[in-house]
Design an enzyme around this catalytic site. Structure first.
Site, PDB file in Angstrom:
ATOM      1  N   ARG A 102       6.822  -6.230   3.197  1.00  0.00           N
ATOM      2  CA  ARG A 102       5.457  -6.683   2.916  1.00  0.00           C
ATOM      3  C   ARG A 102       5.285  -6.662   1.406  1.00  0.00           C
ATOM      4  NH1 ARG A 102      -0.422  -4.439   4.855  1.00  0.00           N
ATOM      5  NH2 ARG A 102       0.239  -2.527   3.794  1.00  0.00           N
ATOM      6  N   GLU A 143      -6.614 -11.428   7.642  1.00  0.00           N
ATOM      7  CA  GLU A 143      -7.316 -10.144   7.643  1.00  0.00           C
ATOM      8  C   GLU A 143      -8.696 -10.218   6.998  1.00  0.00           C
ATOM      9  OE1 GLU A 143      -4.817  -7.346   5.551  1.00  0.00           O
ATOM     10  OE2 GLU A 143      -4.100  -8.872   4.155  1.00  0.00           O
ATOM     11  N   HIS A 186       0.799  -1.223   0.000  1.00  0.00           N
ATOM     12  CA  HIS A 186       0.000   0.000   0.000  1.00  0.00           C
ATOM     13  C   HIS A 186       0.835   1.278   0.000  1.00  0.00           C
ATOM     14  CE1 HIS A 186      -3.771  -2.009   0.172  1.00  0.00           C
ATOM     15  NE2 HIS A 186      -3.559  -2.577   1.346  1.00  0.00           N
ATOM     16  N   ASP A 215      -8.573  -4.379   7.182  1.00  0.00           N
ATOM     17  CA  ASP A 215      -9.293  -5.303   6.316  1.00  0.00           C
ATOM     18  C   ASP A 215     -10.143  -6.273   7.123  1.00  0.00           C
ATOM     19  OD1 ASP A 215      -8.737  -4.771   3.487  1.00  0.00           O
ATOM     20  OD2 ASP A 215      -6.653  -5.083   4.034  1.00  0.00           O
TER      21      ASP A 215
END
Length: 251
Positions: free
Chosen positions: A68, A144, A43, A170
């Protein structure tokens, strides 16, 4: 240093988050006392080239480098490890097949199917990297979604899944709530505590993303092994906002 060495001292790892694609910003973060730092390729606005520069900056310290990745894609998982990451956080692990695909990419044969080519990892982690890489790496499956929680025990039973990482935003969305850091709603707390308990039952580590030091300390007290507090981008925004507000108020 690795996450395993931190956990061997019976303490939780304090993890910082890197969303700014800049080596100098990463070096500043790396010198603030974190145990680990995560380069966010999902993200954030970080591409692979920037991630390598950020990992290079982190390696000027003893901070554990984590990445990540954007998705359950063996290619970027392997490239992140080749670039020197000692931990990989993989989002949206929603099934046993997702978990197996992720775990297989983390380790060399016979424990996995990682392709050999640690172009930077062998430079920073030693010439014997290949012989110890399988034990150095930590794989975090992000739990998530409601779907993941439903098959959590099956995911945790997959060899090579070392830990779970709770993404509260999430998770909240799939449970019918607004995205939220540091949740306190009973439904969210029940889900968080369930994920933690099942991870411990399977002998796996548990991590969670938080928005404040106070909430992170509460999660450590519950038994979490790694807690993320904030990000470089949020720290800049918060610090700048405080300075501007103080100036405006003084006027």
């Amino acid at each position: 240093m690795s996450l395993a060495s931190i956990w061997a001292d019976h303490r939780a790892a304090l993890n910082g988050w890197l969303a700014i694609p800049d080596g100098f910003a990463s070096e500043i973060m790396a010198r603030q006392g974190w145990d680990s730092l995560t380069v966010d390729l999902q993200h954030g606005v970080v591409d692979y080239g920037a991630a390598v520069r950020m990992l290079t900056a982190i390696s000027t310290t003893n901070v554990v480098p984590i990445v990540r990745v954007p998705w359950v894609d063996p290619g970027i998982i392997m490239k992140s490890l080749d670039a020197g990451a000692l931990g990989v956080i993989c989002p949206m692990i929603n099934s046993v097949d997702d978990a197996k695909l992720f775990a297989n990419a983390l380790r060399y044969a016979p424990r996995g199917g990682r392709s050999y080519g640690p172009i930077r990892a062998s430079l920073v982690h030693g010439g014997d990297y290949a012989t110890q890489a399988n034990d150095l790496v930590t794989g975090f499956a992000m739990i998530e979604t409601r779907q993941a929680v439903a098959v959590l025990d099956d995911i945790l039973a997959v060899p090579g899944i070392d830990a779970v990482y709770i993404g509260p935003n999430d998770l909240a969305l799939t449970l019918g709530m607004a995205p939220q850091f540091d949740p306190t709603h009973p439904t969210m707390m029940e889900a968080i505590e369930h994920i933690l308990a099942r991870a411990k039952h399977h002998g796996k580590r548990a991590a969670i993303h938080t928005g404040s030091a106070g909430y992170a300390k509460m999660m450590v007290a519950k038994g979490f092994d790694l807690v993320t507090v904030g990000s470089d981008a949020r720290f800049i925004a918060q610090g700048a906002a405080e300075a501007v507000a103080a100036f405006r108020a003084a006027g």
